[in-house]
Enzyme design. Structure first.
Site, PDB file in Angstrom:
ATOM      1  N   GLU A 117      75.276  55.176   7.563  1.00  0.00           N
ATOM      2  CA  GLU A 117      74.642  55.673   8.790  1.00  0.00           C
ATOM      3  C   GLU A 117      73.719  54.605   9.348  1.00  0.00           C
ATOM      4  O   GLU A 117      73.139  53.833   8.593  1.00  0.00           O
ATOM      5  CB  GLU A 117      73.752  56.897   8.466  1.00  0.00           C
ATOM      6  CG  GLU A 117      74.469  58.030   7.818  1.00  0.00           C
ATOM      7  CD  GLU A 117      73.494  58.996   7.130  1.00  0.00           C
ATOM      8  OE1 GLU A 117      72.295  58.986   7.471  1.00  0.00           O
ATOM      9  OE2 GLU A 117      73.957  59.730   6.255  1.00  0.00           O
ATOM     10  N   LYS A 119      70.274  53.141  10.543  1.00  0.00           N
ATOM     11  CA  LYS A 119      68.900  53.465  10.153  1.00  0.00           C
ATOM     12  C   LYS A 119      68.050  53.384  11.420  1.00  0.00           C
ATOM     13  O   LYS A 119      67.746  52.297  11.919  1.00  0.00           O
ATOM     14  CB  LYS A 119      68.392  52.484   9.090  1.00  0.00           C
ATOM     15  CG  LYS A 119      66.990  52.822   8.604  1.00  0.00           C
ATOM     16  CD  LYS A 119      66.610  51.964   7.410  1.00  0.00           C
ATOM     17  CE  LYS A 119      65.277  52.368   6.818  1.00  0.00           C
ATOM     18  NZ  LYS A 119      64.156  52.303   7.735  1.00  0.00           N
TER      19      LYS A 119
HETATM   20  S1  IVH Z   1      67.639  58.910   4.348  1.00  0.00           S
HETATM   21  C1  IVH Z   1      65.975  59.974   0.405  1.00  0.00           C
HETATM   22  N1  IVH Z   1      68.889  58.182   6.547  1.00  0.00           N
HETATM   23  O1  IVH Z   1      64.068  55.434   6.934  1.00  0.00           O
HETATM   24  C2  IVH Z   1      66.550  59.486   1.658  1.00  0.00           C
HETATM   25  N2  IVH Z   1      66.571  57.695   6.350  1.00  0.00           N
HETATM   26  O2  IVH Z   1      62.845  53.766   4.900  1.00  0.00           O
HETATM   27  C3  IVH Z   1      65.576  59.506   2.720  1.00  0.00           C
HETATM   28  N3  IVH Z   1      65.611  56.614   8.315  1.00  0.00           N
HETATM   29  O3  IVH Z   1      61.773  57.800   5.719  1.00  0.00           O
HETATM   30  C4  IVH Z   1      65.950  58.909   3.973  1.00  0.00           C
HETATM   31  N4  IVH Z   1      67.449  56.552   9.506  1.00  0.00           N
HETATM   32  O4  IVH Z   1      62.361  57.782   8.224  1.00  0.00           O
HETATM   33  C5  IVH Z   1      67.722  58.202   5.883  1.00  0.00           C
HETATM   34  N5  IVH Z   1      70.102  57.618   8.452  1.00  0.00           N
HETATM   35  C6  IVH Z   1      68.949  57.648   7.783  1.00  0.00           C
HETATM   36  C7  IVH Z   1      67.764  57.123   8.340  1.00  0.00           C
HETATM   37  C8  IVH Z   1      66.592  57.166   7.566  1.00  0.00           C
HETATM   38  C9  IVH Z   1      66.168  56.260   9.474  1.00  0.00           C
HETATM   39  C10 IVH Z   1      64.192  56.402   7.933  1.00  0.00           C
HETATM   40  C11 IVH Z   1      63.482  57.615   7.401  1.00  0.00           C
HETATM   41  C12 IVH Z   1      63.022  57.252   6.039  1.00  0.00           C
HETATM   42  C13 IVH Z   1      62.956  55.764   6.140  1.00  0.00           C
HETATM   43  C14 IVH Z   1      63.028  55.126   4.787  1.00  0.00           C
END
Ligand code: IVH
Length: 676
Positions: A117, A119
């Site tokens: 996905e 980010k």
């Molecule tokens: S998963 C345990 N998926 O990145 C998994 N995070 O650096 C938690 N973020 O706090 C996050 N896009 O704010 C996930 N597709 C995505 C994301 C994403 C942005 C951000 C989110 C997280 C941070 C971690």
């Protein structure tokens, strides 16, 4: 209107607004303009204001809270919101894959299925839905306890207040990333420039700053968006894979990033990273990498997590869009309101495929804080089409003889003195402002550019370069001159052809009937940006009524504080401004609503005017009535509800008295249209 009729209308509006929300946000296929959408919401607000007991928590009007909070409450996440491990290059991504396989007891040549996905670079939030209804929305905070920003999250139109599910789950915690689309970010910063407010350094800060507002009306005006990427606690349903979770979220109205997909093995995940990195500049939001997640939830469970981050996920970051170069000069630019902004002239440097020659230094305080000097080697950052900025100085490269930079004491555009102006509101510190106002060519040009810009009068073909030329050649000196432009004047100038001249004249002609809110916005009243212009347009209905509004009426308008009230009253009192507005009217510029509201506060009411009104023209009064759903009759008759008698009312008044009709004066009329 009967209550039962009003209820039907309210239900119809709610359904229609929700349908447009889905079309706009979930399907990305809007069928109406933002203005038309706002009008529907305002119509619903008016009806609900009269019948507050018909307001339901899932009504689209409940997205904005009426009163600001004193502080945010805190929310404990039922499952901690973890962070992600970072990888900055391919070898780190490969190491992650090896660790995953080891953890799962798979052979080194096995291929793990990953959900990949984008980010998003914003801030993480969690929404709690109980039986399909949104009950709480919180920021991530420290991962365990976040801030309760429910009221603010409700203003985001892509967050459904009720899930699209016939039999909703008893509990669903959905997690996602809130961001500010770049278009909105640029508009917001342009507006902040206009209002002498500090710019947001990047869309992430803008999103975070907007979500953490105690007054949800401010959040609402920022038009945030979000993508969901996962879940917390759920009751009543189990999922097998990460991607299935995403698809489920989408099916109930919680959209995920459409670029998410499933790949097999780390090499495909790395290819995905390259592919998205290529795309990042064409997207309307900031990305800082991709997230690679083990797709199988059973495998995720057996890999587990450390106290900080899960072992089944990795943030594989993009190369930062930064470069190193030297500052060869610093110039001060003069904005529309006279504020001087320092800008670095750079030795050209290629960053992310684009040659950068300038970078903003924002303001004197920023320059001093970072101690940026001419001759310094600096790190410059650019992303998407956001204006490049200097993030810091490489101190050990500083040449021996440099001096701290100070903005000039005279305006670089006109030579007038500059004065310090304390900036209020969210802004601290002071700015230097050129005192010459519209006599300063830079300020005059910016005012014309602003007038013609997309969010204001939207005159296509009258951008910065052309305003510069037309002003310097003395063809237009102020906004009202635009309407006196002639074809033959243009074609004598360099770079103009018959067709470009005709196009501009046609665009100017086309701009003569703006919506009232756009007209108010284009005047450039300090502190009055696009949003407050809409609020004022809604409240006053005509430009005449706004121009004559007193402080008491203005300050009772949501979002208009005493300083803004002073600005508005001061603007219309100034004889130079009055003359310009009069000249605009004389050229045929007629602001007003394009489409009368069919159902409004004055629905079904028939008005007749007699005698002379002092506060506005007959035409304006008529438009105001129409905008609230009323009708104007030419003669007095039994069907007339109100006879508005101005000064020297004649025979119509006498006839109305005979028929026993309700006769009201101008003041009462104003009360009726404005509310008490
Ligand atoms: S998963 C345990 N998926 O990145 C998994 N995070 O650096 C938690 N973020 O706090 C996050 N896009 O704010 C996930 N597709 C995505 C994301 C994403 C942005 C951000 C989110 C997280 C941070 C971690």
């Amino acid at each position: 209107m009967q209550e039962s009729e009003a209820k039907k209308e309210i239900d119809r509006l709610k359904e229609e607004i929700n349908r447009h929300n889905r079309l706009y946000y979930a399907l990305d296929a809007p069928v109406i303009t933002d203005e038309e959408y706002d009008r529907l919401v305002r119509r619903l607000e008016t009806l609900e204001a009269d019948l507050p007991h018909l307001i339901t928590p899932d009504s689209p009007t409940q997205r904005v809270g009426a009163t600001p909070l004193d502080s945010f409450g805190s929310v404990k996440h039922s499952l901690p919101m973890l962070s992600l491990k970072n990888a900055f290059d391919e070898s780190e991504a490969v190491k992650f894959d090896e660790a995953v396989k080891r953890g799962l007891g798979l052979p080194p040549d096995a291929s793990v299925e990953y959900a990949v996905e984008p980010k998003m670079d914003g801030l993480a939030i969690e929404l709690v839905y109980e039986n399909g209804l949104l009950v709480t929305g919180a920021t991530r905070g420290d991962g365990v306890i976040g801030e309760d920003v429910t009221q603010n999250l409700k203003t985001i139109r892509s967050i459904p207040l009720r899930l699209l599910e016939e039999k909703p789950l008893p509990l669903l915690e959905a997690r996602g990333e809130v961001f500010m689309p770049l278009e909105g970010f640029k508009r917001l910063n342009a507006e902040r420039d206009e209002n002498d407010e500090d710019r947001f350094a990047n869309p992430r800060n803008a999103a975070a700053g907007s979500l953490r507002q105690l007054d949800s009306r401010i959040t609402a005006s920022r038009r945030l968006d979000l993508f969901f990427y996962g879940i917390g606690n759920v009751e009543g349903r189990a999922f097998a894979t990460q991607f299935e979770t995403l698809e489920y979220l989408k099916s109930i109205g919680l959209k995920h990033n459409p670029l998410a997909r499933v790949v097999s093995g780390i090499n495909e995940a790395i290819r995905y990273h390259h592919e998205i990195e290529e795309k990042r500049d064409s997207l309307d939001y900031w990305l800082d990498g991709v997230v690679i997640k083990v797709n199988d939830l059973g495998q995720q469970l057996s890999l587990g997590a450390t106290s900080k981050d899960p072992r089944w996920a990795l943030a594989y970051k993009f190369k930062p869009e930064q470069g190193r170069t030297r500052i060869i000069g610093i110039e001060a630019q003069v904005g529309r309101t006279g504020v001087l902004t320092p800008r670095a002239i750079l030795e050209p440097v290629r960053i992310g495929g684009v040659v950068v020659k300038h970078a903003t230094l924002h303001n004197q305080a920023e320059v001093s804080r970072k101690d940026i000097r001419i001759g310094d080697t600096v790190i410059v950052q650019r992303a998407g089409d956001v204006i490049p900025e200097v993030v810091g100085v490489v101190m050990d490269k500083r040449p021996v003889e440099t001096e701290p930079y100070r903005l000039p004491e005279r305006c670089p555009a006109c030579g007038a003195g500059v004065e310090k102006k304390e900036l209020g509101g969210a802004r601290e510190g002071s700015a230097l402002v050129c005192t010459a106002k519209l006599a300063c060519p830079a300020q005059a040009k910016r005012a014309i550019e602003h007038f013609a810009s997309k969010g204001a009068m939207d005159i296509e073909g009258l951008g910065q370069g052309r305003v510069e030329q037309l002003y310097d050649k003395g063809v237009i000196k102020d906004i009202a001159d635009i309407y006196g432009l002639r074809h033959e004047q243009l074609t004598t100038l360099e770079g103009w052809k018959d067709k470009s001249a005709s196009n501009l004249i046609a665009a100017i002609e086309k701009s003569k009937h703006p919506l009232l809110e756009r007209f108010i916005h284009c005047l450039g009243i300090p502190g009055i940006g696009a949003h407050l212009s809409s609020v004022l347009a809604e409240r006053f209905g005509t430009i005449g009524l706004l121009m004559e509004a007193d402080e008491e009426k203005l300050v009772a308008t949501p979002g208009i504080d005493t300083e803004k009230t002073r600005n508005i009253v001061g603007f219309f009192k100034e004889s130079g401004n009055q003359k310009i507005v009069e000249r605009l009217f004389a050229s045929g510029v007629v602001p007003g609503r394009t489409e009368p509201i069919k159902q409004g506060r004055l629905s079904g009411k028939v008005f007749v005017f007699t005698g002379e009104l002092t506060g506005f023209t007959r035409d304006e009064a008529g438009r105001l009535v129409a905008s609230l759903g009323g009708k104007i009759a030419s003669g007095v008759g039994k069907k007339v509800d109100y006879v508005v008698a101005g000064q020297e009312a004649g025979s119509k008044r006498a006839k109305a008295e005979k028929l026993g009709l309700k006769i009201i004066g101008e003041e009462e009329f104003k009360m009726l249209v404005w509310g008490g």
